[in-house]
Motif scaffolding. Structure first.
Motif, PDB file in Angstrom:
ATOM      1  N   SER A  68      55.005   6.148  48.925  1.00 33.93           N
ATOM      2  CA  SER A  68      55.724   7.330  48.437  1.00 33.93           C
ATOM      3  C   SER A  68      57.173   7.368  48.902  1.00 33.93           C
ATOM      4  N   ARG A  73      61.011   1.931  48.056  1.00 29.42           N
ATOM      5  CA  ARG A  73      61.186   1.569  46.642  1.00 29.42           C
ATOM      6  C   ARG A  73      62.528   0.873  46.432  1.00 29.42           C
ATOM      7  N   SER A 103      50.176  10.425  51.135  1.00 27.77           N
ATOM      8  CA  SER A 103      50.411   9.004  50.878  1.00 27.77           C
ATOM      9  C   SER A 103      49.197   8.144  51.191  1.00 27.77           C
ATOM     10  N   LEU A 127      55.656   1.502  42.785  1.00 32.32           N
ATOM     11  CA  LEU A 127      57.046   1.632  43.224  1.00 32.32           C
ATOM     12  C   LEU A 127      57.971   1.898  42.043  1.00 32.32           C
ATOM     13  N   GLN A 130      57.436   5.449  40.902  1.00 30.77           N
ATOM     14  CA  GLN A 130      57.292   6.375  42.025  1.00 30.77           C
ATOM     15  C   GLN A 130      57.826   7.778  41.731  1.00 30.77           C
ATOM     16  N   ALA A 134      55.040  10.463  42.772  1.00 29.72           N
ATOM     17  CA  ALA A 134      55.199  10.807  44.191  1.00 29.72           C
ATOM     18  C   ALA A 134      56.026  12.071  44.347  1.00 29.72           C
TER      19      ALA A 134
END
Length: 216
Positions: A68, A73, A103, A127, A130, A134
Motif C-alpha cells: 500500500s 510503488r 496492508s 503496484l 495501487q 489502496a
C-alpha cells in the motif's frame, strides 16, 4: 625477597591479570559481534521470503516493503532497472512491512499468488493500480482482488489459500524482523547486509554497483 623485588613481582602479577583480562574481554566482544552479525543476517533473509533474480547471486538486496506504500510503488521501476543492469549478480529478497492500515490483507493476496507462481505479475498489478485500491482509510480489497485476477490469479483458489496459517506465520516473522532491524519506513533497503542510509534510486544503484565490483 626485598622491598624492591616485592614491588616488581606485585606489578608483574597485576600486569598479567590486566593483560589476561583484556584478552578475555576482547575475545568476548568478538564473539558477541559474530553472534550479532549472524542474528542480523538471519533476520534479513528468511527461507520463506520471495526471491527475485538468481538465488545464489553474490549481491543481495533486501527490501522491506508495503504493497500500500506510495514510495514502494514509485521505487519499483528503478529497482527493476537496477536488477536488469546486473542480471547475473544481484538477487532481490522481498520482506513485508505492512505499516499501512489493512496492508496485511494485501500481503496475504501476494502470498496466495506466490502459491500459484504468480507473485511477480500480481505484485506488479497491485503496484500499478495501487491508487485504485489502496485507499488511505484502508484497502478496497474487492478492487485489489479484481486486479490480481486480471494478472492471472485463480481467485477462488487464492481466497482459500490466503487464510493458511503459514501465510500468517510469514507475515508475523517479517514483522518481528522489521522491528529487530529497526525498520521504521517503507521501502527500506539493505545491500549485502548494509543499510541504505542515503535514500534514493541513484544511491541504491551506486551501492549495488560497488558490491558487484567487489565480486569481480
Amino acid at each position: 625477597m626485598n622491598r624492591r623485588g616485592l614491588i616488581i613481582a606485585t606489578g608483574a602479577l597485576a600486569l598479567s591479570f590486566f593483560v589476561g583480562g583484556s584478552v578475555a574481554y576482547n575475545a568476548q566482544q568478538a564473539r558477541r559481534a559474530r553472534e550479532n552479525a549472524a542474528a542480523r543476517a538471519e533476520a534479513l533473509v528468511r527461507s520463506h521470503s520471495p526471491v527475485l533474480g538468481p538465488p545464489n547471486a553474490p549481491v543481495t538486496i533486501v527490501e522491506f516493503f508495503d504493497p500500500s506504500c506510495e514510495a514502494c510503488r514509485a521505487f519499483y521501476p528503478p529497482l527493476k532497472q537496477i536488477m536488469g543492469l546486473f542480471p547475473n549478480d544481484v538477487r532481490l529478497v522481498m520482506r513485508y512491512a505492512a505499516f499501512h492500515d489493512g496492508s496485511d490483507a494485501a500481503v496475504k493476496i501476494l502470498e496466495a499468488a506466490r502459491l500459484q507462481d504468480k507473485f511477480v505479475p500480481v505484485l506488479e498489478a497491485l503496484l500499478e493500480f495501487q491508487p485504485e485500491w489502496a485507499d488511505h482509510t484502508g484497502p478496497v480489497l474487492e478492487k485489489a482482488w479484481a486486479r490480481a485476477k486480471d494478472a492471472g490469479l485463480d481467485i477462488e483458489q487464492a481466497k482459500r489459500d490466503w487464510t493458511r496459517v503459514e501465510i500468517q506465520a510469514a507475515l508475523d516473522s517479517d514483522t518481528r524482523d522489521s522491528k529487530s532491524l529497526e525498520v521504521t519506513r517503507t521501502p527500506t533497503f539493505f545491500v549485502n547486509g548494509q543499510p541504505l542510509t542515503d535514500f534514493g534510486p541513484q544511491q541504491l544503484y551506486d551501492m549495488v554497483r560497488r558490491e558487484v565490483q567487489k565480486t569481480k
